[in-house]
Design a protein around this motif. Sequence first.
Motif, PDB file in Angstrom:
ATOM      1  N   TYR A 136      10.092  10.410  -0.999  1.00 56.93           N
ATOM      2  CA  TYR A 136      10.669   9.328  -1.789  1.00 56.93           C
ATOM      3  C   TYR A 136      10.123   9.303  -3.214  1.00 56.93           C
ATOM      4  O   TYR A 136      10.724   8.691  -4.099  1.00 56.93           O
ATOM      5  N   PHE A 137       8.978   9.949  -3.420  1.00 53.93           N
ATOM      6  CA  PHE A 137       8.317   9.876  -4.720  1.00 53.93           C
ATOM      7  C   PHE A 137       8.317  11.205  -5.471  1.00 53.93           C
ATOM      8  O   PHE A 137       7.649  11.335  -6.491  1.00 53.93           O
ATOM      9  N   ASP A 138       9.088  12.180  -4.971  1.00 50.38           N
ATOM     10  CA  ASP A 138       9.149  13.479  -5.656  1.00 50.38           C
ATOM     11  C   ASP A 138       9.695  13.333  -7.071  1.00 50.38           C
ATOM     12  O   ASP A 138       9.217  13.985  -8.007  1.00 50.38           O
ATOM     13  N   GLY A 139      10.723  12.509  -7.228  1.00 51.71           N
ATOM     14  CA  GLY A 139      11.300  12.318  -8.554  1.00 51.71           C
ATOM     15  C   GLY A 139      10.320  11.670  -9.517  1.00 51.71           C
ATOM     16  O   GLY A 139      10.233  12.049 -10.686  1.00 51.71           O
ATOM     17  N   VAL A 140       9.561  10.689  -9.013  1.00 52.03           N
ATOM     18  CA  VAL A 140       8.559  10.038  -9.846  1.00 52.03           C
ATOM     19  C   VAL A 140       7.476  11.035 -10.232  1.00 52.03           C
ATOM     20  O   VAL A 140       7.000  11.061 -11.366  1.00 52.03           O
ATOM     21  N   ALA A 191       0.822  -1.212   0.000  1.00 48.16           N
ATOM     22  CA  ALA A 191       0.000   0.000   0.000  1.00 48.16           C
ATOM     23  C   ALA A 191       0.855   1.261   0.000  1.00 48.16           C
ATOM     24  O   ALA A 191       0.451   2.284  -0.567  1.00 48.16           O
ATOM     25  N   THR A 192       2.032   1.205   0.614  1.00 46.57           N
ATOM     26  CA  THR A 192       2.897   2.390   0.605  1.00 46.57           C
ATOM     27  C   THR A 192       3.320   2.733  -0.829  1.00 46.57           C
ATOM     28  O   THR A 192       3.425   3.910  -1.184  1.00 46.57           O
ATOM     29  N   LEU A 250       1.141   6.219   6.232  1.00 49.30           N
ATOM     30  CA  LEU A 250       2.593   6.312   6.409  1.00 49.30           C
ATOM     31  C   LEU A 250       3.231   7.166   5.316  1.00 49.30           C
ATOM     32  O   LEU A 250       4.089   8.016   5.584  1.00 49.30           O
ATOM     33  N   VAL A 251       2.803   6.956   4.078  1.00 55.38           N
ATOM     34  CA  VAL A 251       3.357   7.724   2.966  1.00 55.38           C
ATOM     35  C   VAL A 251       2.838   9.159   2.988  1.00 55.38           C
ATOM     36  O   VAL A 251       3.599  10.111   2.805  1.00 55.38           O
ATOM     37  N   GLY A 272       2.395   5.991  -3.021  1.00 54.98           N
ATOM     38  CA  GLY A 272       3.407   6.782  -3.719  1.00 54.98           C
ATOM     39  C   GLY A 272       2.987   7.112  -5.134  1.00 54.98           C
ATOM     40  O   GLY A 272       3.191   8.233  -5.620  1.00 54.98           O
ATOM     41  N   VAL A 273       2.367   6.138  -5.805  1.00 57.15           N
ATOM     42  CA  VAL A 273       1.857   6.385  -7.159  1.00 57.15           C
ATOM     43  C   VAL A 273       0.759   7.443  -7.116  1.00 57.15           C
ATOM     44  O   VAL A 273       0.709   8.362  -7.947  1.00 57.15           O
TER      45      VAL A 273
END
Length: 216
Positions: free
Chosen positions: A197-201, A105-106, A189-190, A110-111
């Motif tokens: 962690y997902f800024d680049g994505v 789920a994390t 949590l995310v 992120g997606v």
Amino acid sequence: MTSDSDTVLGLSASRCWNAVRLIQGLLALVVGYALFTLEFGLVVNAAIPLAVTFLPALVRREFEYEMGAGLALWIATAAFLHAVGALGPYELFGWYDSITHTVSATLVAGVGYAVVDALDQSAESVDVPGEFRFVFILVFVLAFGVLWEIGEFASAGLASVVGGEPVLAQYGTNDIVFDLLYNAVGALLVAVWGTGYFDGVAGLVGRRFGRTRDPP
């Protein structure tokens, strides 16, 4: 070009990538075992996670974007937990399914964050407040979780028609409730601590959307 964190739990980038390769090797062994024993369900539950671990390499090749080692290990760990669960832990240990759902789920969260952040950065007319991002991530994960549960029921129904074991196991109503609960835990949590962690994505998705303004 890299933007995501290259470390996780204090591991250096090189150690993260080595761990990813180790996980890929172990998953390949599980696929080989499943093929040798003619366990179709296990083949699917190991081969798809193995393919998922190569997602960072696919993104690098197709979009010239180097995903951070920490995020790559995160993806590989989620894939590995699911594949190992299909070997027996899902049935033997009730807590194992909860851990797997939380970790998976994390990544779904992120997606969801990457999508909403890319939309926010796509044009001057789009402005997504922080409170809405939080709610969007939670709803995005829960919606995905509901689709997953539907997939489990469909898998069981198909198995009852054609015979054999279902590819996705379903353990009743209580299992659905706890699955969605731990999906929500992963989303929170995310949403609260892990979006960095997902800024680049998010930036990559934004460029695919044709981003017209720079992030604040």
